[in-house]
Design a protein around this motif. Structure first.
Motif, PDB file in Angstrom:
ATOM      1  N   ILE A  97      -9.782  10.200   0.160  1.00  0.00           N
ATOM      2  CA  ILE A  97     -10.438   8.997   0.703  1.00  0.00           C
ATOM      3  C   ILE A  97     -11.784   9.383   1.289  1.00  0.00           C
ATOM      4  O   ILE A  97     -12.798   8.728   1.070  1.00  0.00           O
ATOM      5  CB  ILE A  97      -9.551   8.334   1.788  1.00  0.00           C
ATOM      6  CG1 ILE A  97      -8.327   7.687   1.140  1.00  0.00           C
ATOM      7  CG2 ILE A  97     -10.343   7.274   2.560  1.00  0.00           C
ATOM      8  CD1 ILE A  97      -7.377   7.032   2.114  1.00  0.00           C
ATOM      9  N   LYS A  98     -11.791  10.499   2.013  1.00  0.00           N
ATOM     10  CA  LYS A  98     -13.029  10.949   2.635  1.00  0.00           C
ATOM     11  C   LYS A  98     -14.094  11.252   1.581  1.00  0.00           C
ATOM     12  O   LYS A  98     -15.222  10.772   1.665  1.00  0.00           O
ATOM     13  CB  LYS A  98     -12.748  12.195   3.480  1.00  0.00           C
ATOM     14  CG  LYS A  98     -13.955  12.704   4.228  1.00  0.00           C
ATOM     15  CD  LYS A  98     -13.627  13.936   5.049  1.00  0.00           C
ATOM     16  CE  LYS A  98     -14.914  14.561   5.524  1.00  0.00           C
ATOM     17  NZ  LYS A  98     -14.716  15.794   6.270  1.00  0.00           N
TER      18      LYS A  98
ATOM     19  N   LEU B  26      -5.774  11.780   2.178  1.00  0.00           N
ATOM     20  CA  LEU B  26      -6.768  11.643   3.258  1.00  0.00           C
ATOM     21  C   LEU B  26      -8.083  12.281   2.830  1.00  0.00           C
ATOM     22  O   LEU B  26      -9.156  11.716   2.999  1.00  0.00           O
ATOM     23  CB  LEU B  26      -6.289  12.347   4.538  1.00  0.00           C
ATOM     24  CG  LEU B  26      -5.251  11.671   5.426  1.00  0.00           C
ATOM     25  CD1 LEU B  26      -4.976  12.540   6.638  1.00  0.00           C
ATOM     26  CD2 LEU B  26      -5.705  10.290   5.873  1.00  0.00           C
ATOM     27  N   LYS B  27      -7.968  13.492   2.280  1.00  0.00           N
ATOM     28  CA  LYS B  27      -9.176  14.208   1.867  1.00  0.00           C
ATOM     29  C   LYS B  27      -9.882  13.462   0.738  1.00  0.00           C
ATOM     30  O   LYS B  27     -11.101  13.404   0.692  1.00  0.00           O
ATOM     31  CB  LYS B  27      -8.816  15.631   1.407  1.00  0.00           C
ATOM     32  CG  LYS B  27      -8.400  16.488   2.587  1.00  0.00           C
ATOM     33  CD  LYS B  27      -8.083  17.912   2.176  1.00  0.00           C
ATOM     34  CE  LYS B  27      -7.582  18.701   3.375  1.00  0.00           C
ATOM     35  NZ  LYS B  27      -6.681  19.772   3.017  1.00  0.00           N
TER      36      LYS B  27
ATOM     37  N   MET C  68       0.857  -1.205   0.000  1.00  0.00           N
ATOM     38  CA  MET C  68       0.000   0.000   0.000  1.00  0.00           C
ATOM     39  C   MET C  68       0.881   1.238   0.000  1.00  0.00           C
ATOM     40  O   MET C  68       1.808   1.361   0.796  1.00  0.00           O
ATOM     41  CB  MET C  68      -0.875  -0.039   1.261  1.00  0.00           C
ATOM     42  CG  MET C  68      -1.710   1.188   1.508  1.00  0.00           C
ATOM     43  SD  MET C  68      -3.358   1.025   0.848  1.00  0.00           S
ATOM     44  CE  MET C  68      -3.662   2.692   0.323  1.00  0.00           C
ATOM     45  N   ALA C  69       0.557   2.140  -0.914  1.00  0.00           N
ATOM     46  CA  ALA C  69       1.356   3.368  -0.993  1.00  0.00           C
ATOM     47  C   ALA C  69       1.109   4.233   0.237  1.00  0.00           C
ATOM     48  O   ALA C  69       0.018   4.213   0.800  1.00  0.00           O
ATOM     49  CB  ALA C  69       0.965   4.140  -2.248  1.00  0.00           C
ATOM     50  N   LYS C  70       2.136   4.965   0.632  1.00  0.00           N
ATOM     51  CA  LYS C  70       1.990   5.854   1.784  1.00  0.00           C
ATOM     52  C   LYS C  70       1.066   7.020   1.427  1.00  0.00           C
ATOM     53  O   LYS C  70       1.130   7.556   0.332  1.00  0.00           O
ATOM     54  CB  LYS C  70       3.364   6.404   2.177  1.00  0.00           C
ATOM     55  CG  LYS C  70       4.349   5.306   2.476  1.00  0.00           C
ATOM     56  CD  LYS C  70       4.698   5.277   3.929  1.00  0.00           C
ATOM     57  CE  LYS C  70       5.381   3.973   4.287  1.00  0.00           C
ATOM     58  NZ  LYS C  70       6.084   4.023   5.547  1.00  0.00           N
ATOM     59  N   LEU C  71       0.245   7.382   2.390  1.00  0.00           N
ATOM     60  CA  LEU C  71      -0.721   8.444   2.137  1.00  0.00           C
ATOM     61  C   LEU C  71      -0.120   9.818   2.380  1.00  0.00           C
ATOM     62  O   LEU C  71       0.778   9.977   3.198  1.00  0.00           O
ATOM     63  CB  LEU C  71      -1.932   8.294   3.071  1.00  0.00           C
ATOM     64  CG  LEU C  71      -2.767   7.024   2.970  1.00  0.00           C
ATOM     65  CD1 LEU C  71      -3.941   7.137   3.898  1.00  0.00           C
ATOM     66  CD2 LEU C  71      -3.241   6.814   1.547  1.00  0.00           C
ATOM     67  N   THR C  72      -0.633  10.795   1.662  1.00  0.00           N
ATOM     68  CA  THR C  72      -0.331  12.186   1.962  1.00  0.00           C
ATOM     69  C   THR C  72      -1.610  12.820   2.484  1.00  0.00           C
ATOM     70  O   THR C  72      -2.661  12.175   2.506  1.00  0.00           O
ATOM     71  CB  THR C  72       0.108  12.937   0.692  1.00  0.00           C
ATOM     72  OG1 THR C  72      -0.998  12.928  -0.210  1.00  0.00           O
ATOM     73  CG2 THR C  72       1.306  12.288   0.046  1.00  0.00           C
ATOM     74  N   ILE C  73      -1.517  14.081   2.886  1.00  0.00           N
ATOM     75  CA  ILE C  73      -2.702  14.734   3.429  1.00  0.00           C
ATOM     76  C   ILE C  73      -3.780  14.881   2.369  1.00  0.00           C
ATOM     77  O   ILE C  73      -4.959  14.699   2.618  1.00  0.00           O
ATOM     78  CB  ILE C  73      -2.315  16.087   4.049  1.00  0.00           C
ATOM     79  CG1 ILE C  73      -1.405  15.811   5.250  1.00  0.00           C
ATOM     80  CG2 ILE C  73      -3.544  16.868   4.492  1.00  0.00           C
ATOM     81  CD1 ILE C  73      -0.720  17.003   5.803  1.00  0.00           C
TER      82      ILE C  73
ATOM     83  N   THR D  57     -23.351  14.414  18.105  1.00  0.00           N
ATOM     84  CA  THR D  57     -21.904  14.196  18.173  1.00  0.00           C
ATOM     85  C   THR D  57     -21.083  15.486  18.201  1.00  0.00           C
ATOM     86  O   THR D  57     -19.884  15.435  18.105  1.00  0.00           O
ATOM     87  CB  THR D  57     -21.411  13.373  16.966  1.00  0.00           C
ATOM     88  OG1 THR D  57     -21.884  14.001  15.778  1.00  0.00           O
ATOM     89  CG2 THR D  57     -21.897  11.951  17.014  1.00  0.00           C
ATOM     90  N   TYR D  58     -21.720  16.648  18.278  1.00  0.00           N
ATOM     91  CA  TYR D  58     -20.896  17.855  18.200  1.00  0.00           C
ATOM     92  C   TYR D  58     -20.215  18.163  19.532  1.00  0.00           C
ATOM     93  O   TYR D  58     -20.655  17.693  20.563  1.00  0.00           O
ATOM     94  CB  TYR D  58     -21.739  19.073  17.779  1.00  0.00           C
ATOM     95  CG  TYR D  58     -22.892  19.372  18.680  1.00  0.00           C
ATOM     96  CD1 TYR D  58     -22.744  20.237  19.763  1.00  0.00           C
ATOM     97  CD2 TYR D  58     -24.128  18.771  18.476  1.00  0.00           C
ATOM     98  CE1 TYR D  58     -23.801  20.495  20.602  1.00  0.00           C
ATOM     99  CE2 TYR D  58     -25.188  19.013  19.306  1.00  0.00           C
ATOM    100  CZ  TYR D  58     -25.029  19.884  20.380  1.00  0.00           C
ATOM    101  OH  TYR D  58     -26.082  20.128  21.213  1.00  0.00           O
TER     102      TYR D  58
ATOM    103  N   TYR E  40     -15.255   8.157  -0.257  1.00  0.00           N
ATOM    104  CA  TYR E  40     -16.081   7.314   0.591  1.00  0.00           C
ATOM    105  C   TYR E  40     -17.516   7.833   0.608  1.00  0.00           C
ATOM    106  O   TYR E  40     -18.464   7.081   0.422  1.00  0.00           O
ATOM    107  CB  TYR E  40     -15.508   7.283   2.003  1.00  0.00           C
ATOM    108  CG  TYR E  40     -16.288   6.387   2.926  1.00  0.00           C
ATOM    109  CD1 TYR E  40     -16.046   5.013   2.943  1.00  0.00           C
ATOM    110  CD2 TYR E  40     -17.275   6.900   3.744  1.00  0.00           C
ATOM    111  CE1 TYR E  40     -16.779   4.183   3.762  1.00  0.00           C
ATOM    112  CE2 TYR E  40     -18.005   6.079   4.566  1.00  0.00           C
ATOM    113  CZ  TYR E  40     -17.750   4.720   4.574  1.00  0.00           C
ATOM    114  OH  TYR E  40     -18.481   3.906   5.380  1.00  0.00           O
ATOM    115  N   HIS E  41     -17.677   9.134   0.820  1.00  0.00           N
ATOM    116  CA  HIS E  41     -19.024   9.699   0.889  1.00  0.00           C
ATOM    117  C   HIS E  41     -19.730   9.618  -0.463  1.00  0.00           C
ATOM    118  O   HIS E  41     -20.917   9.353  -0.529  1.00  0.00           O
ATOM    119  CB  HIS E  41     -18.976  11.141   1.408  1.00  0.00           C
ATOM    120  CG  HIS E  41     -18.671  11.191   2.864  1.00  0.00           C
ATOM    121  ND1 HIS E  41     -19.553  10.720   3.815  1.00  0.00           N
ATOM    122  CD2 HIS E  41     -17.583  11.603   3.548  1.00  0.00           C
ATOM    123  CE1 HIS E  41     -19.017  10.858   5.008  1.00  0.00           C
ATOM    124  NE2 HIS E  41     -17.818  11.383   4.877  1.00  0.00           N
TER     125      HIS E  41
END
Lengths: 587, 125
Positions: free
Chosen positions: B12-13, B9-10, B1-6, B124-125, B16-17
């Motif tokens: 993937i988010k 992350l965004k 698996m390749a290393k993630l960058t910031i 959840t806030y 996913y949605h």
């Protein structure tokens, strides 16, 4: 608060949010009115829905084109718009929503923010809920000093029980120079009736890892351990999986997220000794030594694991850290009381209708937790006391049920906040027997290193045993008080310093029960078998025959309309009849 | 698996949605499988759902797990979310109850009021 659940988004709630933002800027109200997106309220059929605080006004079926009118009327003229007000459905046969159910209504999830929303074994689901964004922020945009400042400002206090300011702990360690430091997580949850940390580790392991990355950056540690008891196999398994998948994704190990920061984490399984929850004993255990505490100072921030500067935080503490970094200290401190900020997770158990795990803002009254969230006492019995803080804590009696739950107010009662176990007791609990139970636990779990704890607790237990056996002596209460104080004052670690708390608080609030045992040879709760006569009180017996049905020994004589009688020859003193009698008529 | 960058992350988010919205799943069933749920029989409930799903030939149902939902004394629990509807939590499940819920809520889209505890997400806030 605009709902951004799938139902409302499908109905256009995000467009309503955009329209609202535009309108607020137009009216120059953007600083006074804050827009927050929430999860589903359960009113999808009426979506998009929104709630306006502080008035708590619920609007339904709002469309983007309605927004200017709504802002004009509500925020400028201060009158709610009737047209969009929520009207309760006439149909009683619908499923209640979160706000209808007290168990959910009073809870605010922060440490448990991903509860029931993500699959703990899929890192993508954690990331999709803003996972690792706080770590990214801490690693790229913040200096260690800034992280410490933010943590101190948030007011977060250690959730393991002692309530030490987390930011201060980090600052002390960050100031110590040293090329090798350790970040440690305490998952050695050992209080009877406590399961908060287990649940966090099982349901959201990445939140703990992310909290540890942020802490590691703050103190400049590159190696850490998570200490978990081996009795939590599912927690160990899910944490292990989380560590591996975080490593695979470059979120642990070398050069995290390409920022140049390194952190390796490893799980250390403890054998389940209660004392290993004490920080210096925990560190000795990781070093492969017997889990025994040592005298402080030097504090672990200076000389911890393998004599290196170390920070040890509790599981729940770590789980709280990512949202603090992401949303800021002010956001975190907006909930809670003056000196206890944020929320606290409690494990409810005992004589309650709702047994489970709850998270409430600090300062929530005990009454709300027990009666609203906990659903009150089982079998319509009366609330007698709640034991908080496990064997290190104490009981809080029914008369103090309005106590707001925060560190200061709980300490005032003589109990402690502890890690969050709340064992609720009704009138069928005997308080001296309860104190004896906890002393049996601490006597068993004392590591034996220091005399006050090893011999003192044993002696406390011996006295409690004779009281509950009906052999209590005049002066035993005073002896218990005196000895308890000495154990507290002279023990080496937190275990001994707190182990007499159950004795002290039960005497403080239920001294009459001790006196009944000692002077009258009577156990008011009918728990201590040697003090129960097993005689039916003729004036109280309602002749219902429940005791007759419950007796397994054939010792009960009863006929319809007759007062029951217990044959002492056949009675085995099993107390089945006492449990079955609803009128307290067996003495 | 390749290393993630910031940036990853965004992404993937977002993916996913977007996947949730456009992934073709009409129903998401979450079985709560913390220690409390498993001890109360969540695995049996999971097996029942799998069996019913196989029998039904539905292709638009996603099954997933999560941890303790908070009400340990009312486990086993599941949460069922269908497109455009609030998530519904069902408590104190048995295999028979689960089969009925599957037939009525998952297949026919009518939540089973008598077994449902609550609709919506927690605060959840």
């Amino acid at each position: 608060m605009i709902c951004a659940g799938t139902g409302c988004v499908a109905n256009g709630s995000l467009k309503v949010k955009d329209a609202l933002e535009t309108e607020l800027i137009k009216r120059n109200l953007q600083k006074e009115v804050k827009i927050v997106l929430t999860g589903c309220n359960g009113f999808c059929a009426k979506g998009p829905v929104m709630v306006v605080y502080p008035e708590d006004i619920f609007y339904q079926l709002v469309k983007p084109e309605d927004v200017p009118h709504l802002v004009e009327e509500h925020f400028i003229k201060g009158r709610p718009v009737q047209k969009f007000l929520y009207t309760p459905p006439a149909d009683k046969n619908t499923i209640p929503v979160m706000n209808d159910i007290p168990f959910f209504k009073h809870q605010v999830l922060r440490a448990l923010r991903n509860r029931s929303l993500i699959d703990a074994e899929k890192i993508e689901e954690y990331i999709a809920r803003d996972g690792y964004m706080a770590a990214a922020k801490a690693l790229t945009e913040m200096t260690p000093e800034q992280i410490v400042v933010e943590m101190k400002k948030s007011g977060l206090r250690g959730r393991g029980g002692a309530g030490f300011l987390t930011g201060l702990k980090w600052e002390l360690c960050a100031r110590v120079s040293g090329d090798i430091k350790y970040i440690l997580c305490n998952g050695d949850e050992g209080d009877p009736g406590a399961f908060m940390d287990r649940s966090v580790m099982e349901a959201d392991p990445h939140s703990v890892l992310e909290g540890m990355i942020i802490a590691a950056k703050a103190i400049n540690a590159h190696y850490g351990y998570i200490y978990v008891r081996a009795e939590y196999p599912l927690a160990v398994q899910r944490l292990q999986l989380a560590i591996e998948s975080a490593k695979d994704h470059g979120l642990l190990g070398k050069d995290i997220l390409g920022t140049g920061f390194d952190l390796d984490l490893e799980i250390y399984q403890g054998a389940g000794a209660f004392v290993c929850g004490e920080e210096t004993a925990l560190m000795a255990s990781i070093e492969g030594k017997r889990g025994m505490p040592r005298a402080k100072p030097p504090f672990p921030a200076v000389k911890g694991l393998w004599q290196r500067p170390s920070v040890l935080n509790n599981v729940e503490t770590f789980a709280n850290i990512p949202p603090i970094i992401l949303h800021g200290a002010d956001w975190y401190a907006s909930l809670g009381t003056e000196k206890s900020k944020g929320t606290k997770v409690f494990a409810l158990s005992g004589a309650l209708n709702n047994i489970g795990l709850v998270e409430v803002p600090m300062g929530t009254p005990l009454k709300t937790i027990i009666y609203d969230i906990g659903g009150g006492i089982k079998n319509n019995r009366k609330f007698k006391a709640v034991q908080m803080g496990g064997p290190s804590g104490g009981c809080i009696p029914g008369s103090l049920i309005d106590t707001p739950v925060d560190f200061e107010n709980i300490n005032k009662t003589g109990a402690i906040m502890g890690s969050g176990g709340m064992v609720v007791m009704d009138e069928t609990t005997c308080m001296p027997a309860m104190a004896k139970f906890f002393l049996e636990f601490t006597e068993d779990e004392s590591c034996g290193k220091c005399v006050p704890c090893r011999i003192g607790n044993k002696t406390l237990l011996t006295i409690l045993q004779r009281i509950t056996n009906g052999e209590g002596r005049e002066g035993d209460i005073e002896l218990l008080l005196d000895l308890s104080q000495q154990i507290k004052d002279t023990s080496l670690c937190g275990l001994g310093q707190t182990s007499p708390n159950p004795v002290l608080t039960t005497i403080k609030y239920f001294r009459d029960e001790y006196e009944a045992h000692i002077k009258e040879h009577r156990c008011p709760a009918r728990v201590c078998t040697p003090l129960v006569k097993f005689v039916v009180d003729q004036s109280k017996c309602k002749k219902c025959g429940q005791c007759f049905k419950a007796c397994p020994a054939g010792a009960l004589k009863w006929e319809k309309g007759q007062v029951a009688y217990i044959d002492p020859e056949k009675c085995t003193k099993c107390k089945s009849c006492i449990k079955a009698c609803r009128f307290w008529s067996i003495d | 698996m390749a290393k993630l960058t910031i940036a990853d992350l965004k992404k993937i988010k977002e993916d996913y949605h977007q996947g949730l919205r456009e992934g073709g799943f009409r129903v998401k069933i979450t079985v709560h499988m913390g220690t409390c749920g498993i001890a109360a029989g969540a695995r049996g409930i999971m097996n029942t759902i799998m069996e019913e799903l196989a029998k039904s030939n539905l292709k638009d149902v996603a099954i997933t797990t999560s941890g303790c939902a908070g009400l340990c004394s009312q486990e086993p629990m599941t949460t069922i979310e269908t497109t455009g509807q609030p998530p519904i939590k069902y408590t104190a499940l048995t295999e028979e109850k689960m089969r009925k819920i599957f037939a009525e809520h998952v297949v026919a889209g009518r939540p089973v009021t008598e077994y449902a505890l609550v609709a919506g997400h927690e605060t959840t806030y």
